[in-house]
Design an enzyme around this catalytic site. Structure first.
Site, PDB file in Angstrom:
ATOM      1  N   CYS A   6       0.706  -1.129  -0.036  1.00 38.25           N
ATOM      2  CA  CYS A   6       0.125  -0.026   0.000  1.00 38.25           C
ATOM      3  C   CYS A   6       0.773   1.231   0.090  1.00 38.25           C
ATOM      4  O   CYS A   6       1.956   1.165   0.032  1.00 38.25           O
ATOM      5  CB  CYS A   6      -0.674  -0.049   1.173  1.00 38.25           C
ATOM      6  SG  CYS A   6      -1.699  -1.548   1.487  1.00 38.25           S
ATOM      7  N   CYS A 250      12.930  -4.128  -0.484  1.00 47.44           N
ATOM      8  CA  CYS A 250      12.481  -4.875  -1.672  1.00 47.44           C
ATOM      9  C   CYS A 250      12.894  -4.367  -2.889  1.00 47.44           C
ATOM     10  O   CYS A 250      12.815  -3.382  -3.448  1.00 47.44           O
ATOM     11  CB  CYS A 250      10.921  -4.823  -1.832  1.00 47.44           C
ATOM     12  SG  CYS A 250       9.958  -5.529  -3.118  1.00 47.44           S
ATOM     13  N   ASP A 362      10.288  -4.869 -21.212  1.00 48.65           N
ATOM     14  CA  ASP A 362       9.333  -4.986 -20.074  1.00 48.65           C
ATOM     15  C   ASP A 362       9.768  -4.872 -18.585  1.00 48.65           C
ATOM     16  O   ASP A 362      11.112  -5.235 -18.383  1.00 48.65           O
ATOM     17  CB  ASP A 362       8.574  -6.487 -19.860  1.00 48.65           C
ATOM     18  CG  ASP A 362       7.297  -6.233 -19.486  1.00 48.65           C
ATOM     19  OD1 ASP A 362       6.869  -5.364 -18.844  1.00 48.65           O
ATOM     20  OD2 ASP A 362       6.300  -7.332 -19.672  1.00 48.65           O
TER      21      ASP A 362
HETATM   22  S1  SF4 Z   1      12.240  -8.630  -3.590  1.00 49.69           S
HETATM   23 FE1  SF4 Z   1      11.322  -9.507  -1.732  1.00 49.69          FE
HETATM   24  S2  SF4 Z   1       9.889  -8.247  -0.905  1.00 49.69           S
HETATM   25 FE2  SF4 Z   1      10.395  -7.656  -2.958  1.00 49.69          FE
HETATM   26  S3  SF4 Z   1       8.942  -8.810  -4.229  1.00 49.69           S
HETATM   27 FE3  SF4 Z   1      10.553  -9.887  -4.214  1.00 49.69          FE
HETATM   28  S4  SF4 Z   1      10.476 -11.487  -2.477  1.00 49.69           S
HETATM   29 FE4  SF4 Z   1       8.745  -9.855  -2.142  1.00 49.69          FE
END
Ligand code: SF4
Length: 491
Positions: A6, A250, A362
């Site tokens: 979010c 992330c 992409d």
């Molecule tokens: S990098 Fe880690 S937090 Fe980000 S989408 Fe992939 S698994 Fe999920």
């Protein structure tokens, strides 16, 4: 149980200005982070809350004044939601945030970005304190867990969360005494930044720095992993409660989720994406030599396409355009909606593709249906060869930290190798940016990023166990998200 990926915005005005003015624009700037619902919570001699489903509406004039008057107060938090589990859909007002939770005399407003891995375990622990076990989503479990410990002090309750809540969480909270607080999980998986006005009288938090830009506020730094920030009526307290040996921001935020004009960990996202494109050009020179044109998926791959064009000198044609007011992000929709949304969202201009060998850039391939739809449109437009260059490395594992790709089976990169993926999406070849190039472009180190969906190495223990258990017990018909299968981690 529903989890969240979010956008957050919070503001405290020391000069008695109306916080809603900042919250509203802070959410408008971050609506790309969640389309399912939005919500505002302010405090003015008690909480004032408004939540609804869908996009944050464009309001002005008298309607804006009515909202502003209802949501009065000099402090508040706001949230846009995209659920990463549970049923999605526009009737899900129950999941809209900010939530309000109370225990004894304590009452808090709570808004959260991330996903909790040990929700079932926390929920069981709460049963003693709240009697009937009524929590139905991870945000509610989390907020109840926090409020139930607040009697021992806010900072110590946050510290308890950091030690016992596992997963990704950037949190904004509001106490009924007007205190605004923020904290981030010890690995800092989801973003959360701080900003202020030139005179320092407005303090704000935002998932992305674009929330400050739109409000004329300046970015002053990130809430650090494991840090709590509390803004009382007369000062700001910051405390680093847990310091981990590594962090795990992330990696996917750079390729897909964040806005290109947001500033993440010291770099603008667009500049990182341009570098992704340059990397692809260097790595796949032989394919570039065979191609006539670069195309790009609008809009998240456009900066990478520019980088590829800059690196190789190959012509970049913006033949694929987005219908601006089809606002839904295809990746976060249900499968049947996804294909039809991409079909409606992306327009291809006729005429320039007949007999051409093209590279489509992409940002990522998760399930493959979005890319397949576009490849087929380009083929119909006459392209002779279609090569797909992908900035995010091949996704082979589910995410438990707030991106909605939570089973192995749904991932085309788990089921097929590059050759198989190309066949599945109807392309002549698929070429992923290698992980080491990706990491270098972000300016981060391998110990500062989460790359679990690429490598299968999760930065938290329960997630690692869940992934391994799910893989070994996998049945093709089981479509439940892995963190919604408590049997996998109760063993
Ligand atoms: S990098 Fe880690 S937090 Fe980000 S989408 Fe992939 S698994 Fe999920």
């Amino acid at each position: 149980m529903p989890g969240e990926k979010c956008g957050l915005f919070g503001a405290k005005c020391f000069n008695n200005r109306c916080a809603f003015d900042f919250l509203y624009w802070g959410l408008i700037a971050q609506n790309h982070r969640g389309h399912e619902s939005y919500g505002f919570l302010t405090c003015d001699k008690g909480f004032r809350r408004h939540v609804n489903v869908g996009l944050v509406p464009q309001i002005s004039g008298r309607r804006y004044s009515r909202w502003r008057n209802f949501l009065r107060g000099s402090v508040g938090i706001a949230h846009v939601r995209y659920g990463t589990s549970g049923e999605r859909g526009l009737s899900k007002l129950d999941y809209a945030q900010p939530l309000i939770s109370s225990h004894g005399n304590e009452k808090i407003g709570f808004a959260f970005n991330g996903n909790i891995v040990n929700t079932y375990d926390l929920n069981n622990r709460l049963a003693d304190k709240f009697g009937e076990n009524e929590a139905f989503c991870d945000a509610l479990v989390f907020s109840k867990y926090l409020v139930s410990n607040i009697g021992s002090g806010l900072i110590s309750a946050i510290e308890d969360c950091m030690k016992n809540v596992e997963g990704a969480f950037s949190v904004l909270g509001l106490r009924n005494n007007g205190e605004l607080f923020a904290f981030r999980d010890p690995l800092g998986i989801r973003p959360l930044s701080m900003g202020e006005s030139e005179d320092g009288m407005i303090k704000a938090f935002s998932s992305e720095t674009v929330g400050f830009n739109i409000n004329g506020l300046r970015f002053i730094g990130d809430v650090k992993p494991g840090e709590a920030v509390v803004i009382t009526k007369d000062d700001v307290k910051r405390e680093r409660l847990v310091k981990s040996e590594r962090t795990a921001f992330c990696a996917f935020e750079y390729a897909y989720f964040a806005r290109p004009d947001s500033f993440l960990n010291g770099k603008y996202v667009y500049s990182v994406r341009e570098e992704f494109g340059r990397n692809l050009g260097k790595r796949f020179k032989d394919i570039v030599e065979k191609a006539d044109l670069i195309l790009s998926m609008p809009e998240t791959a456009e900066d990478a396409a520019y980088g590829l064009h800059e690196e190789t000198g190959l012509k970049w044609e913006r033949i694929l355009r987005r219908h601006r007011y089809v606002t839904r992000r295809a990746f976060i929709l249900e499968p049947d909606e996804r294909v039809s949304t991409v079909d409606k969202k992306i327009n291809i201009m006729d005429g320039g593709l007949n007999g051409k060998r093209v590279i489509i850039v992409d940002d990522s391939i998760v399930r493959g249906d979005t890319t397949r739809t576009v490849v087929s449109k380009i083929r119909k437009a006459g392209a002779e060869k279609i090569y797909v260059f992908v900035t995010f490395p091949r996704i082979t594992h589910p995410c438990f930290y707030g991106i909605d790709m939570a089973t192995f089976n749904e991932l085309i990169g788990f089921r097929f190798d590059e050759e198989g993926i190309a066949k599945q999406i109807g392309a002549d070849g698929v070429f992923y940016q290698p992980l080491e190039d990706y990491i270098r472009a972000t300016g981060m180190s391998v110990n500062e990023l989460c790359t679990a969906c690429i490598t299968g190495e999760y930065p938290t223990e329960t997630a690692q166990k869940m992934a391994e258990a799910a893989k070994s017990s996998m049945k093709i018909e089981d479509q439940r998200r892995i963190y919604e299968r408590p049997e996998l981690f109760r063993k």
